[in-house]
Design a protein around this motif. Sequence first.
Motif, mmCIF file in Angstrom:
data_model
loop_
_atom_site.group_PDB
_atom_site.id
_atom_site.type_symbol
_atom_site.label_atom_id
_atom_site.label_comp_id
_atom_site.label_asym_id
_atom_site.label_seq_id
_atom_site.Cartn_x
_atom_site.Cartn_y
_atom_site.Cartn_z
ATOM 1 N N GLY A 23 0.634 -1.196 0.314
ATOM 2 C CA GLY A 23 -0.145 -0.180 0.182
ATOM 3 C C GLY A 23 0.672 1.134 0.019
ATOM 4 O O GLY A 23 0.846 2.450 -0.742
ATOM 5 N N THR A 24 1.818 1.402 0.891
ATOM 6 C CA THR A 24 3.169 2.243 0.936
ATOM 7 C C THR A 24 3.708 2.454 -0.555
ATOM 8 O O THR A 24 3.914 3.732 -0.915
ATOM 9 C CB THR A 24 4.006 1.931 1.631
ATOM 10 N N LYS A 25 3.753 1.945 -1.054
ATOM 11 C CA LYS A 25 4.644 1.194 -1.997
ATOM 12 C C LYS A 25 3.664 2.196 -3.095
ATOM 13 O O LYS A 25 3.864 2.770 -4.275
ATOM 14 C CB LYS A 25 5.229 0.265 -2.535
ATOM 15 N N ASP A 26 2.214 2.115 -3.645
ATOM 16 C CA ASP A 26 1.663 2.266 -4.184
ATOM 17 C C ASP A 26 0.870 3.532 -4.238
ATOM 18 O O ASP A 26 1.167 4.423 -5.340
ATOM 19 C CB ASP A 26 0.254 1.528 -4.463
ATOM 20 N N LEU A 27 1.679 3.957 -2.623
ATOM 21 C CA LEU A 27 0.535 5.693 -2.351
ATOM 22 C C LEU A 27 1.641 6.139 -3.143
ATOM 23 O O LEU A 27 1.600 7.115 -4.375
ATOM 24 C CB LEU A 27 0.816 5.193 -0.989
ATOM 25 N N ARG A 96 -4.164 10.733 0.741
ATOM 26 C CA ARG A 96 -3.318 10.929 -0.942
ATOM 27 C C ARG A 96 -3.310 12.510 -1.016
ATOM 28 O O ARG A 96 -2.382 12.570 -1.713
ATOM 29 C CB ARG A 96 -3.937 9.684 -1.316
ATOM 30 N N ALA A 97 -4.378 13.086 -0.597
ATOM 31 C CA ALA A 97 -4.072 14.381 -1.534
ATOM 32 C C ALA A 97 -3.396 15.466 -0.607
ATOM 33 O O ALA A 97 -2.844 16.319 -1.505
ATOM 34 C CB ALA A 97 -5.550 14.614 -1.465
ATOM 35 N N ASP A 98 -3.321 14.986 0.321
ATOM 36 C CA ASP A 98 -2.617 15.946 1.290
ATOM 37 C C ASP A 98 -1.082 15.627 1.385
ATOM 38 O O ASP A 98 -0.440 16.325 1.185
ATOM 39 C CB ASP A 98 -3.112 15.116 2.860
ATOM 40 N N ILE A 99 -0.971 14.540 0.855
ATOM 41 C CA ILE A 99 0.532 14.043 0.575
ATOM 42 C C ILE A 99 1.365 14.832 -0.579
ATOM 43 O O ILE A 99 2.174 15.370 -0.793
ATOM 44 C CB ILE A 99 0.732 12.065 1.322
ATOM 45 N N TYR A 100 0.078 15.028 -1.517
ATOM 46 C CA TYR A 100 0.757 15.576 -2.549
ATOM 47 C C TYR A 100 0.120 16.880 -2.843
ATOM 48 O O TYR A 100 1.604 17.355 -3.413
ATOM 49 C CB TYR A 100 -0.952 14.937 -4.074
#
Length: 122
Positions: A23-27, A96-100
């Motif tokens: 999951g982390t790799k996909d993120l 995901r949006a926050d990290i991006y």
Amino acid sequence: MRDLIKQDVSRTCQEFAYFQRSGTKDLLTQILFLWGRENPEYGYKQGMNEVLAILAIVFDTERVVASPATDLSALSDEQVAQDHLLSFLFDPAHIRADIYACFDRILRGGIQYLYMDTKDLT
């Protein structure tokens, strides 16, 4: 580009269990690929995965899981601000949006120049 990203992500901080998870790799892969596609003048460059890894672990560590009985979308803005602000700000549904957004801001803040081709300096 995606193959290069996957290759780099598969080597990112593998000494930590968090980065061994699929999951982390996909993120990481999805965010790096999207940023590279949205910024074709820079694309993806090796090392961006390391910058993103720091953000991912920080956001994952700081996330707050709201109680299942709390539906934040049903509350007024005032109620959220008063009683549920941390749950709202660190809601894992938007991680995901926050990290991006943070990754994009960091790169646009000047770090992207580290990834410029030297031919662009003339």
